[in-house]
Design a protein around this motif. Structure first.
Motif, PDB file in Angstrom:
ATOM      1  N   SER A 195      31.177  -2.198  45.200  1.00 36.91           N
ATOM      2  CA  SER A 195      30.709  -3.327  44.324  1.00 36.91           C
ATOM      3  C   SER A 195      29.973  -4.443  44.771  1.00 36.91           C
ATOM      4  O   SER A 195      30.418  -4.844  46.051  1.00 36.91           O
ATOM      5  CB  SER A 195      32.162  -3.800  43.721  1.00 36.91           C
ATOM      6  OG  SER A 195      32.905  -4.063  44.779  1.00 36.91           O
TER       7      SER A 195
ATOM      8  N   VAL B 278      34.539   3.564  38.604  1.00 37.88           N
ATOM      9  CA  VAL B 278      35.039   5.053  38.632  1.00 37.88           C
ATOM     10  C   VAL B 278      36.248   4.630  38.194  1.00 37.88           C
ATOM     11  O   VAL B 278      36.968   3.736  38.546  1.00 37.88           O
ATOM     12  CB  VAL B 278      34.849   5.611  40.039  1.00 37.88           C
ATOM     13  CG1 VAL B 278      33.400   5.719  40.453  1.00 37.88           C
ATOM     14  CG2 VAL B 278      35.424   4.730  40.952  1.00 37.88           C
TER      15      VAL B 278
ATOM     16  N   ASP C  37      38.232   3.234  45.368  1.00 32.09           N
ATOM     17  CA  ASP C  37      39.267   2.923  44.474  1.00 32.09           C
ATOM     18  C   ASP C  37      38.486   2.094  43.139  1.00 32.09           C
ATOM     19  O   ASP C  37      37.356   2.029  43.079  1.00 32.09           O
ATOM     20  CB  ASP C  37      40.538   2.050  45.303  1.00 32.09           C
ATOM     21  CG  ASP C  37      40.076   0.702  45.698  1.00 32.09           C
ATOM     22  OD1 ASP C  37      38.962   0.185  44.751  1.00 32.09           O
ATOM     23  OD2 ASP C  37      40.676   0.092  46.352  1.00 32.09           O
ATOM     24  N   THR C  38      39.581   2.042  42.007  1.00 35.83           N
ATOM     25  CA  THR C  38      38.929   1.452  40.938  1.00 35.83           C
ATOM     26  C   THR C  38      38.369   0.129  41.116  1.00 35.83           C
ATOM     27  O   THR C  38      37.592  -0.165  40.199  1.00 35.83           O
ATOM     28  CB  THR C  38      40.069   1.663  39.719  1.00 35.83           C
ATOM     29  OG1 THR C  38      41.203   0.971  40.539  1.00 35.83           O
ATOM     30  CG2 THR C  38      40.314   3.004  39.780  1.00 35.83           C
ATOM     31  N   SER C  39      38.603  -0.800  42.032  1.00 33.70           N
ATOM     32  CA  SER C  39      38.085  -1.916  42.264  1.00 33.70           C
ATOM     33  C   SER C  39      36.936  -1.882  43.090  1.00 33.70           C
ATOM     34  O   SER C  39      36.218  -3.101  43.478  1.00 33.70           O
ATOM     35  CB  SER C  39      39.253  -2.930  43.029  1.00 33.70           C
ATOM     36  OG  SER C  39      39.761  -2.454  44.065  1.00 33.70           O
ATOM     37  N   GLY C  40      36.589  -0.938  43.419  1.00 30.86           N
ATOM     38  CA  GLY C  40      35.104  -0.719  44.097  1.00 30.86           C
ATOM     39  C   GLY C  40      35.309  -0.421  45.886  1.00 30.86           C
ATOM     40  O   GLY C  40      34.243  -0.418  46.378  1.00 30.86           O
TER      41      GLY C  40
END
Lengths: 211, 279
Positions: B109, B189, A153-156
Protein backbone atom coordinates in the motif's frame (compact mmCIF):
# COMPACT_ATOMS: atom_id res chain seq x y z
CA UNK A 1 5.38 -36.17 -8.26
CA UNK A 2 3.25 -37.30 -11.18
CA UNK A 3 5.37 -39.23 -13.65
CA UNK A 4 5.81 -37.82 -17.13
CA UNK A 5 3.87 -40.20 -19.43
CA UNK A 6 6.05 -42.85 -21.04
CA UNK A 7 4.66 -41.84 -24.42
CA UNK A 8 5.91 -38.26 -24.04
CA UNK A 9 8.90 -37.05 -25.97
CA UNK A 10 11.45 -35.46 -23.63
CA UNK A 11 12.86 -32.40 -25.37
CA UNK A 12 15.16 -31.42 -22.51
CA UNK A 13 15.84 -32.67 -19.00
CA UNK A 14 18.45 -30.71 -17.12
CA UNK A 15 19.57 -29.62 -13.69
CA UNK A 16 20.12 -25.93 -13.06
CA UNK A 17 22.75 -25.64 -10.33
CA UNK A 18 22.21 -23.41 -7.34
CA UNK A 19 22.52 -19.67 -8.08
CA UNK A 20 22.90 -19.83 -11.88
CA UNK A 21 20.84 -18.60 -14.87
CA UNK A 22 19.36 -20.66 -17.68
CA UNK A 23 17.26 -20.13 -20.80
CA UNK A 24 15.51 -22.14 -23.50
CA UNK A 25 12.76 -21.88 -26.09
CA UNK A 26 9.56 -23.70 -25.27
CA UNK A 27 7.48 -24.38 -28.37
CA UNK A 28 3.73 -24.05 -28.53
CA UNK A 29 2.12 -27.17 -27.08
CA UNK A 30 5.21 -28.25 -25.15
CA UNK A 31 5.10 -28.56 -21.37
CA UNK A 32 7.61 -26.93 -19.04
CA UNK A 33 8.07 -28.71 -15.72
CA UNK A 34 10.11 -26.99 -12.99
CA UNK A 35 11.02 -29.20 -10.05
CA UNK A 36 12.14 -27.77 -6.72
CA UNK A 37 14.47 -30.71 -6.20
CA UNK A 38 15.50 -29.94 -2.62
CA UNK A 39 12.61 -27.68 -1.50
CA UNK A 40 12.39 -24.01 -0.54
CA UNK A 41 14.22 -22.73 -3.65
CA UNK A 42 12.81 -19.61 -5.31
CA UNK A 43 12.87 -19.93 -9.11
CA UNK A 44 12.75 -16.47 -10.71
CA UNK A 45 11.27 -16.82 -14.20
CA UNK A 46 10.61 -14.57 -17.21
CA UNK A 47 8.96 -15.29 -20.55
CA UNK A 48 9.22 -13.51 -23.93
CA UNK A 49 7.39 -14.25 -27.17
CA UNK A 50 10.04 -16.16 -29.10
CA UNK A 51 9.41 -14.29 -32.36
CA UNK A 52 8.94 -10.83 -30.81
CA UNK A 53 10.85 -10.10 -27.62
CA UNK A 54 8.93 -6.82 -27.26
CA UNK A 55 6.01 -8.95 -26.10
CA UNK A 56 6.88 -10.31 -22.67
CA UNK A 57 5.56 -11.58 -19.39
CA UNK A 58 3.24 -9.22 -17.53
CA UNK A 59 2.76 -9.93 -13.85
CA UNK A 60 0.03 -7.33 -13.53
CA UNK A 61 -1.97 -8.73 -16.46
CA UNK A 62 -1.50 -12.23 -15.05
CA UNK A 63 -2.85 -11.27 -11.63
CA UNK A 64 -5.73 -9.25 -13.06
CA UNK A 65 -6.71 -12.06 -15.45
CA UNK A 66 -7.27 -14.41 -12.55
CA UNK A 67 -8.49 -11.89 -9.99
CA UNK A 68 -6.04 -12.98 -7.35
CA UNK A 69 -2.66 -11.96 -5.95
CA UNK A 70 -1.21 -15.45 -6.32
CA UNK A 71 -0.39 -17.87 -9.11
CA UNK A 72 -1.45 -21.52 -9.12
CA UNK A 73 -3.05 -24.27 -11.24
CA UNK A 74 -5.35 -22.70 -13.80
CA UNK A 75 -3.47 -19.41 -13.95
CA UNK A 76 -3.03 -18.01 -17.42
CA UNK A 77 0.43 -16.52 -17.69
CA UNK A 78 -0.22 -13.34 -19.63
CA UNK A 79 1.87 -11.17 -21.94
CA UNK A 80 2.05 -7.41 -22.17
CA UNK A 81 -0.12 -7.72 -25.29
CA UNK A 82 -2.88 -9.47 -23.35
CA UNK A 83 -2.24 -12.89 -24.81
CA UNK A 84 -1.91 -16.12 -22.85
CA UNK A 85 1.73 -17.24 -23.04
CA UNK A 86 1.38 -20.40 -20.97
CA UNK A 87 -1.25 -22.08 -18.83
CA UNK A 88 -0.31 -23.49 -15.45
CA UNK A 89 -1.70 -27.03 -15.44
CA UNK A 90 -0.09 -28.58 -12.36
CA UNK A 91 1.15 -27.23 -9.06
CA UNK A 92 2.04 -29.47 -6.14
CA UNK A 93 3.11 -26.52 -3.97
CA UNK A 94 0.32 -23.94 -4.17
CA UNK A 95 2.25 -20.79 -3.32
CA UNK A 96 4.00 -18.75 -5.99
CA UNK A 97 4.60 -15.02 -6.14
CA UNK A 98 4.61 -12.50 -8.93
CA UNK A 99 4.57 -9.23 -7.03
CA UNK A 100 7.96 -9.14 -5.32
CA UNK A 101 10.17 -9.18 -8.40
CA UNK A 102 13.78 -10.27 -8.41
CA UNK A 103 16.62 -9.50 -6.06
CA UNK A 104 19.28 -7.16 -7.38
CA UNK A 105 22.56 -5.82 -6.05
CA UNK A 106 20.93 -2.39 -5.98
CA UNK A 107 17.68 -3.27 -4.25
CA UNK A 108 19.61 -5.38 -1.76
CA UNK A 109 21.49 -2.26 -0.64
CA UNK A 110 18.19 -0.53 0.08
CA UNK A 111 16.57 -3.48 1.76
CA UNK A 112 19.43 -5.08 3.64
CA UNK A 113 22.17 -2.44 3.85
CA UNK A 114 24.96 -1.16 1.64
CA UNK A 115 27.25 -4.02 2.66
CA UNK A 116 25.12 -6.39 0.52
CA UNK A 117 25.89 -4.61 -2.78
CA UNK A 118 28.49 -7.11 -3.95
CA UNK A 119 26.44 -10.27 -3.62
CA UNK A 120 25.32 -12.17 -6.71
CA UNK A 121 21.65 -11.51 -7.43
CA UNK A 122 18.86 -12.55 -9.81
CA UNK A 123 19.01 -9.38 -11.90
CA UNK A 124 22.67 -10.16 -12.63
CA UNK A 125 21.62 -13.61 -13.78
CA UNK A 126 18.80 -12.23 -15.90
CA UNK A 127 20.94 -9.59 -17.62
CA UNK A 128 23.66 -12.11 -18.44
CA UNK A 129 21.22 -14.68 -19.79
CA UNK A 130 19.14 -12.07 -21.64
CA UNK A 131 22.28 -10.82 -23.37
CA UNK A 132 22.61 -14.18 -25.12
CA UNK A 133 19.32 -13.41 -26.86
CA UNK A 134 20.05 -9.80 -27.80
CA UNK A 135 18.13 -8.46 -24.81
CA UNK A 136 19.33 -5.96 -22.23
CA UNK A 137 18.42 -4.54 -18.85
CA UNK A 138 15.62 -2.59 -20.58
CA UNK A 139 13.92 -5.90 -21.24
CA UNK A 140 14.02 -7.21 -17.67
CA UNK A 141 10.59 -6.78 -16.11
CA UNK A 142 9.27 -7.92 -12.74
CA UNK A 143 9.01 -11.68 -12.93
CA UNK A 144 7.33 -14.81 -11.63
CA UNK A 145 8.81 -16.37 -8.51
CA UNK A 146 7.93 -20.04 -8.35
CA UNK A 147 8.02 -21.58 -4.87
CA UNK A 148 8.41 -18.16 -3.25
CA UNK A 149 6.08 -17.42 -0.37
CA UNK A 150 5.03 -13.76 -0.20
CA UNK A 151 1.89 -13.41 1.88
CA UNK A 152 0.02 -10.15 1.47
CA UNK A 153 -2.20 -9.27 4.39
CA UNK A 154 -5.47 -7.39 4.13
CA UNK A 155 -3.86 -4.15 5.34
CA UNK A 156 -1.29 -4.30 2.57
CA UNK A 157 1.71 -5.51 4.56
CA UNK A 158 3.99 -7.56 2.46
CA UNK A 159 6.94 -9.74 3.31
CA UNK A 160 8.91 -12.73 2.08
CA UNK A 161 8.59 -15.65 4.47
CA UNK A 162 9.78 -19.24 4.52
CA UNK A 163 8.84 -21.19 1.43
CA UNK A 164 6.52 -24.15 1.87
CA UNK A 165 7.80 -26.20 -1.07
CA UNK A 166 9.09 -29.65 -0.26
CA UNK A 167 11.76 -31.61 -2.13
CA UNK A 168 10.21 -32.71 -5.42
CA UNK A 169 7.43 -30.13 -5.51
CA UNK A 170 6.84 -29.02 -9.08
CA UNK A 171 4.86 -26.83 -11.43
CA UNK A 172 3.88 -27.50 -15.03
CA UNK A 173 2.95 -25.04 -17.73
CA UNK A 174 1.79 -25.68 -21.27
CA UNK A 175 3.00 -23.10 -23.77
CA UNK A 176 0.28 -21.48 -25.86
CA UNK A 177 2.85 -19.75 -28.06
CA UNK A 178 6.55 -20.21 -28.71
CA UNK A 179 8.26 -18.59 -25.73
CA UNK A 180 11.77 -17.82 -24.63
CA UNK A 181 12.06 -18.74 -20.94
CA UNK A 182 14.69 -17.14 -18.70
CA UNK A 183 15.32 -18.56 -15.25
CA UNK A 184 17.48 -17.28 -12.44
CA UNK A 185 17.84 -20.02 -9.87
CA UNK A 186 17.87 -17.42 -7.15
CA UNK A 187 21.13 -16.91 -5.23
CA UNK A 188 19.50 -14.76 -2.53
CA UNK A 189 20.66 -15.48 1.03
CA UNK A 190 19.36 -12.28 2.59
CA UNK A 191 15.76 -13.45 2.91
CA UNK A 192 14.00 -16.78 3.44
CA UNK A 193 13.04 -17.38 -0.20
CA UNK A 194 15.65 -20.15 -0.37
CA UNK A 195 15.75 -21.13 3.25
CA UNK A 196 18.97 -19.03 3.19
CA UNK A 197 20.70 -21.85 1.26
CA UNK A 198 20.26 -21.95 -2.55
CA UNK A 199 19.90 -25.43 -4.07
CA UNK A 200 19.70 -26.93 -7.59
CA UNK A 201 16.44 -27.33 -9.49
CA UNK A 202 15.40 -29.57 -12.39
CA UNK A 203 13.81 -28.38 -15.60
CA UNK A 204 12.07 -30.70 -18.05
CA UNK A 205 10.52 -29.73 -21.38
CA UNK A 206 8.37 -32.42 -22.97
CA UNK A 207 5.75 -33.02 -25.62
CA UNK A 208 2.72 -35.19 -25.06
CA UNK A 209 2.81 -38.46 -27.00
CA UNK A 210 0.40 -39.62 -29.68
CA UNK A 211 -1.75 -41.86 -27.45
CA UNK B 1 19.96 -31.66 1.11
CA UNK B 2 22.14 -32.36 4.15
CA UNK B 3 23.98 -29.32 5.43
CA UNK B 4 27.29 -29.33 7.26
CA UNK B 5 27.48 -27.79 10.69
CA UNK B 6 29.19 -24.74 9.21
CA UNK B 7 26.46 -24.33 6.58
CA UNK B 8 23.81 -24.64 9.24
CA UNK B 9 25.52 -21.89 11.22
CA UNK B 10 25.57 -19.65 8.11
CA UNK B 11 21.87 -20.26 7.52
CA UNK B 12 21.13 -19.38 11.12
CA UNK B 13 23.20 -16.18 10.95
CA UNK B 14 21.43 -15.16 7.71
CA UNK B 15 18.06 -15.83 9.27
CA UNK B 16 18.81 -13.76 12.35
CA UNK B 17 19.95 -10.86 10.19
CA UNK B 18 16.73 -11.06 8.14
CA UNK B 19 14.53 -11.14 11.22
CA UNK B 20 16.24 -7.98 12.49
CA UNK B 21 15.67 -6.18 9.17
CA UNK B 22 12.07 -7.32 9.10
CA UNK B 23 11.37 -6.19 12.65
CA UNK B 24 12.89 -2.77 12.02
CA UNK B 25 11.29 -2.40 8.57
CA UNK B 26 7.81 -3.36 9.68
CA UNK B 27 7.85 -1.27 12.84
CA UNK B 28 9.68 1.96 12.14
CA UNK B 29 7.88 3.27 9.05
CA UNK B 30 4.31 2.51 10.11
CA UNK B 31 4.85 4.50 13.32
CA UNK B 32 6.23 7.46 11.40
CA UNK B 33 3.69 7.55 8.58
CA UNK B 34 1.23 10.45 8.98
CA UNK B 35 -2.51 10.40 8.32
CA UNK B 36 -3.74 11.40 4.85
CA UNK B 37 -3.44 15.03 3.82
CA UNK B 38 -6.72 16.93 4.34
CA UNK B 39 -8.18 17.99 0.96
CA UNK B 40 -7.75 21.65 1.92
CA UNK B 41 -4.51 20.98 3.75
CA UNK B 42 -1.75 21.62 1.23
CA UNK B 43 -2.30 24.70 -0.92
CA UNK B 44 0.37 25.37 -3.54
CA UNK B 45 1.77 28.90 -3.60
CA UNK B 46 0.89 30.61 -6.90
CA UNK B 47 4.50 31.50 -7.63
CA UNK B 48 5.59 27.85 -7.25
CA UNK B 49 3.38 26.66 -10.12
CA UNK B 50 5.32 25.93 -13.31
CA UNK B 51 2.53 24.47 -15.41
CA UNK B 52 -1.07 23.47 -15.07
CA UNK B 53 -3.07 21.29 -17.42
CA UNK B 54 -6.36 19.45 -17.53
CA UNK B 55 -6.14 15.97 -19.02
CA UNK B 56 -9.50 14.77 -20.35
CA UNK B 57 -10.85 11.36 -19.42
CA UNK B 58 -9.19 8.63 -21.49
CA UNK B 59 -6.13 10.70 -22.37
CA UNK B 60 -2.49 10.79 -21.36
CA UNK B 61 0.17 13.32 -20.47
CA UNK B 62 3.92 13.30 -20.87
CA UNK B 63 6.37 15.55 -19.11
CA UNK B 64 9.92 15.98 -18.00
CA UNK B 65 10.10 16.57 -14.29
CA UNK B 66 13.22 18.16 -12.89
CA UNK B 67 14.63 16.96 -9.59
CA UNK B 68 12.91 18.88 -6.82
CA UNK B 69 9.80 19.58 -8.88
CA UNK B 70 6.54 17.88 -8.07
CA UNK B 71 3.40 16.80 -9.89
CA UNK B 72 0.05 17.17 -8.17
CA UNK B 73 -2.46 14.76 -9.69
CA UNK B 74 -5.99 15.87 -8.84
CA UNK B 75 -8.97 13.57 -9.27
CA UNK B 76 -11.31 16.49 -9.97
CA UNK B 77 -14.15 14.26 -11.17
CA UNK B 78 -13.75 11.52 -8.58
CA UNK B 79 -14.18 8.90 -11.29
CA UNK B 80 -10.64 8.74 -12.63
CA UNK B 81 -7.71 6.46 -12.01
CA UNK B 82 -4.30 7.92 -12.78
CA UNK B 83 -1.61 5.43 -13.85
CA UNK B 84 2.01 6.45 -14.08
CA UNK B 85 5.29 5.29 -15.55
CA UNK B 86 8.63 7.01 -14.93
CA UNK B 87 12.20 6.86 -16.18
CA UNK B 88 15.52 8.48 -15.30
CA UNK B 89 15.77 11.29 -17.89
CA UNK B 90 19.52 10.72 -18.38
CA UNK B 91 19.30 6.94 -18.62
CA UNK B 92 15.80 5.59 -19.32
CA UNK B 93 17.01 2.04 -18.72
CA UNK B 94 16.54 3.06 -15.08
CA UNK B 95 12.81 3.06 -14.45
CA UNK B 96 10.06 2.79 -11.90
CA UNK B 97 10.03 -0.66 -10.35
CA UNK B 98 6.78 -1.43 -8.57
CA UNK B 99 8.08 -4.75 -7.25
CA UNK B 100 11.08 -3.21 -5.53
CA UNK B 101 8.88 -0.36 -4.30
CA UNK B 102 6.57 -2.66 -2.39
CA UNK B 103 9.05 -5.36 -1.42
CA UNK B 104 11.69 -3.02 -0.04
CA UNK B 105 9.18 -1.01 1.99
CA UNK B 106 7.41 -4.15 3.27
CA UNK B 107 4.07 -2.74 2.10
CA UNK B 108 1.98 -3.06 -1.05
CA UNK B 109 0.00 0.00 0.00
CA UNK B 110 1.30 3.44 -0.96
CA UNK B 111 0.50 6.59 1.00
CA UNK B 112 2.01 9.87 2.12
CA UNK B 113 5.56 9.27 3.31
CA UNK B 114 6.35 6.36 1.01
CA UNK B 115 8.76 6.53 -1.91
CA UNK B 116 8.65 5.00 -5.38
CA UNK B 117 11.88 3.20 -6.21
CA UNK B 118 13.73 2.49 -9.43
CA UNK B 119 15.27 -0.81 -10.44
CA UNK B 120 18.64 0.68 -9.50
CA UNK B 121 17.99 1.05 -5.78
CA UNK B 122 17.21 4.76 -5.90
CA UNK B 123 14.20 6.86 -5.02
CA UNK B 124 12.50 8.20 -8.18
CA UNK B 125 9.50 9.88 -6.58
CA UNK B 126 8.45 10.78 -3.04
CA UNK B 127 4.78 10.83 -2.09
CA UNK B 128 4.87 14.14 -0.23
CA UNK B 129 1.10 14.70 -0.03
CA UNK B 130 -1.78 12.26 -0.44
CA UNK B 131 -5.40 12.68 0.57
CA UNK B 132 -6.37 9.16 -0.39
CA UNK B 133 -4.01 6.29 0.38
CA UNK B 134 -6.12 4.12 -1.92
CA UNK B 135 -3.73 3.22 -4.71
CA UNK B 136 -2.95 0.14 -6.74
CA UNK B 137 0.49 -1.44 -7.05
CA UNK B 138 -0.70 -4.90 -8.00
CA UNK B 139 -3.10 -4.94 -10.93
CA UNK B 140 -2.02 -2.20 -13.33
CA UNK B 141 -3.93 -0.27 -15.95
CA UNK B 142 -6.56 -1.05 -18.56
CA UNK B 143 -5.98 -2.54 -21.99
CA UNK B 144 -8.09 -2.78 -25.14
CA UNK B 145 -9.11 -6.26 -23.99
CA UNK B 146 -10.13 -5.23 -20.47
CA UNK B 147 -12.16 -2.34 -21.89
CA UNK B 148 -13.91 -4.65 -24.36
CA UNK B 149 -14.72 -7.09 -21.56
CA UNK B 150 -16.10 -4.33 -19.30
CA UNK B 151 -17.84 -1.97 -21.73
CA UNK B 152 -18.56 -4.09 -24.79
CA UNK B 153 -18.03 -3.10 -28.38
CA UNK B 154 -16.87 0.43 -29.00
CA UNK B 155 -13.80 2.59 -29.07
CA UNK B 156 -12.54 3.24 -25.57
CA UNK B 157 -9.10 4.65 -24.87
CA UNK B 158 -6.98 2.48 -22.58
CA UNK B 159 -3.89 2.84 -20.43
CA UNK B 160 -1.70 0.33 -22.25
CA UNK B 161 -2.13 2.13 -25.56
CA UNK B 162 -1.71 5.50 -23.85
CA UNK B 163 1.64 4.35 -22.48
CA UNK B 164 2.75 3.04 -25.88
CA UNK B 165 1.95 6.50 -27.27
CA UNK B 166 3.62 8.28 -24.38
CA UNK B 167 6.76 6.17 -24.69
CA UNK B 168 6.89 6.98 -28.40
CA UNK B 169 6.78 10.68 -27.71
CA UNK B 170 9.68 10.33 -25.30
CA UNK B 171 11.79 8.49 -27.88
CA UNK B 172 11.16 5.21 -26.08
CA UNK B 173 9.18 2.17 -27.17
CA UNK B 174 7.10 -0.63 -25.70
CA UNK B 175 10.27 -2.42 -24.51
CA UNK B 176 10.61 0.48 -22.09
CA UNK B 177 7.14 0.10 -20.63
CA UNK B 178 6.96 -1.41 -17.19
CA UNK B 179 4.26 -2.29 -14.66
CA UNK B 180 2.48 0.87 -13.59
CA UNK B 181 1.23 2.28 -10.33
CA UNK B 182 -2.41 3.41 -10.30
CA UNK B 183 -3.46 6.30 -8.10
CA UNK B 184 -7.08 6.63 -6.97
CA UNK B 185 -7.49 2.90 -7.56
CA UNK B 186 -8.79 1.44 -4.30
CA UNK B 187 -7.70 -2.16 -4.81
CA UNK B 188 -7.25 -4.42 -1.79
CA UNK B 189 -6.86 -8.14 -1.30
CA UNK B 190 -9.03 -10.28 0.93
CA UNK B 191 -7.73 -13.01 3.22
CA UNK B 192 -7.81 -15.45 0.29
CA UNK B 193 -5.71 -13.18 -1.92
CA UNK B 194 -8.69 -12.19 -4.12
CA UNK B 195 -8.78 -8.59 -5.34
CA UNK B 196 -11.50 -6.30 -4.01
CA UNK B 197 -12.52 -2.84 -5.24
CA UNK B 198 -13.33 -0.32 -2.49
CA UNK B 199 -15.02 2.45 -4.45
CA UNK B 200 -15.98 4.30 -1.28
CA UNK B 201 -12.30 5.09 -0.73
CA UNK B 202 -12.10 7.18 -3.92
CA UNK B 203 -13.44 10.70 -3.66
CA UNK B 204 -13.84 13.78 -5.79
CA UNK B 205 -11.01 16.19 -5.14
CA UNK B 206 -8.49 13.62 -3.97
CA UNK B 207 -4.93 14.49 -4.89
CA UNK B 208 -1.47 13.04 -4.62
CA UNK B 209 1.81 14.99 -4.87
CA UNK B 210 4.86 13.24 -6.30
CA UNK B 211 8.23 14.94 -5.87
CA UNK B 212 10.93 13.98 -8.37
CA UNK B 213 14.11 12.81 -6.68
CA UNK B 214 16.04 12.54 -9.95
CA UNK B 215 15.47 14.29 -13.30
CA UNK B 216 12.68 12.18 -14.74
CA UNK B 217 10.54 11.44 -17.75
CA UNK B 218 6.98 10.79 -16.61
CA UNK B 219 3.94 9.40 -18.43
CA UNK B 220 0.45 9.70 -16.94
CA UNK B 221 -2.68 7.90 -18.17
CA UNK B 222 -6.21 8.91 -17.16
CA UNK B 223 -8.42 5.88 -17.85
CA UNK B 224 -10.78 3.81 -15.70
CA UNK B 225 -9.05 1.10 -13.70
CA UNK B 226 -9.74 -2.42 -15.03
CA UNK B 227 -11.28 -3.44 -11.70
CA UNK B 228 -13.55 -0.37 -11.53
CA UNK B 229 -16.98 -2.06 -11.67
CA UNK B 230 -18.81 0.89 -13.24
CA UNK B 231 -20.53 -0.44 -16.38
CA UNK B 232 -20.19 2.89 -18.17
CA UNK B 233 -16.91 4.18 -19.56
CA UNK B 234 -16.87 7.60 -17.96
CA UNK B 235 -13.42 8.74 -16.89
CA UNK B 236 -13.54 12.37 -15.81
CA UNK B 237 -10.95 15.06 -16.24
CA UNK B 238 -7.91 15.21 -14.02
CA UNK B 239 -5.85 18.28 -13.23
CA UNK B 240 -2.09 18.10 -13.29
CA UNK B 241 -0.12 20.82 -11.54
CA UNK B 242 3.64 20.84 -11.99
CA UNK B 243 5.24 22.94 -9.28
CA UNK B 244 8.48 23.68 -7.53
CA UNK B 245 8.35 21.69 -4.30
CA UNK B 246 9.84 23.20 -1.15
CA UNK B 247 13.48 22.27 -0.58
CA UNK B 248 13.49 19.08 1.51
CA UNK B 249 14.54 19.75 5.11
CA UNK B 250 16.99 17.56 6.98
CA UNK B 251 14.08 15.76 8.61
CA UNK B 252 12.07 15.43 5.38
CA UNK B 253 9.40 12.80 5.96
CA UNK B 254 9.99 10.68 2.87
CA UNK B 255 13.75 10.69 3.32
CA UNK B 256 13.71 9.66 6.95
CA UNK B 257 10.58 7.57 7.37
CA UNK B 258 12.40 4.24 7.32
CA UNK B 259 15.88 2.78 7.25
CA UNK B 260 15.11 1.57 3.73
CA UNK B 261 14.17 5.06 2.53
CA UNK B 262 17.32 6.48 4.11
CA UNK B 263 19.47 3.98 2.26
CA UNK B 264 17.67 4.66 -1.05
CA UNK B 265 18.40 8.37 -0.65
CA UNK B 266 22.02 7.57 0.22
CA UNK B 267 22.14 5.81 -3.15
CA UNK B 268 20.59 8.90 -4.79
CA UNK B 269 23.19 11.16 -3.18
CA UNK B 270 26.04 8.93 -4.31
CA UNK B 271 24.67 8.88 -7.87
CA UNK B 272 23.99 12.62 -7.99
CA UNK B 273 27.51 13.37 -6.80
CA UNK B 274 28.74 11.39 -9.80
CA UNK B 275 26.40 13.23 -12.18
CA UNK B 276 27.57 16.59 -10.78
CA UNK B 277 31.19 15.49 -11.17
CA UNK B 278 30.70 15.07 -14.91
CA UNK B 279 29.00 18.41 -15.40
Amino acid sequence: MTAIPASARIVLDTEIPARVPWSAIIRKGQTLRIVDSHGQQAVDTLFYAADDHGERYSGQDTLRAQGSAYVTTGTRIMSTEGRTMLRMVADSCGLHDTSAGACSCESNTVRFGHQTKYLHACRENFVLEAAKHGLSKRDIVPNLNFFMNVPLDTSGNFTVVDGVSKPGDYVEMVAEMDVLCLISNCPQVNNPCNGFFPTPIQVVIYEAGED
Amino acid sequence: MILTEQEKAEVEANRQRYEQHKALGQQQAPKALPPPTPRDGAPIAADAIIHRETVPGGWYYVTKLGRGEALRLVNTSGTSCVSIQAWNAFDPSERLNHADTIKVQWAASLRKGRVILSDMGRALLSIIEDTSGAHDTMVGGSTAATNAARYGAGSFRNTRDNFVLAAGKLGLDRRDLHPSIGFFAPVAVDSQGRFEWHGERRNKGDFVDLRAELDLLVAVSNCPHPLDPSPSYAPGDIDIIRYQAPQPAADDLCRTVSLEAKRAFENNAFYLAGVAGRA
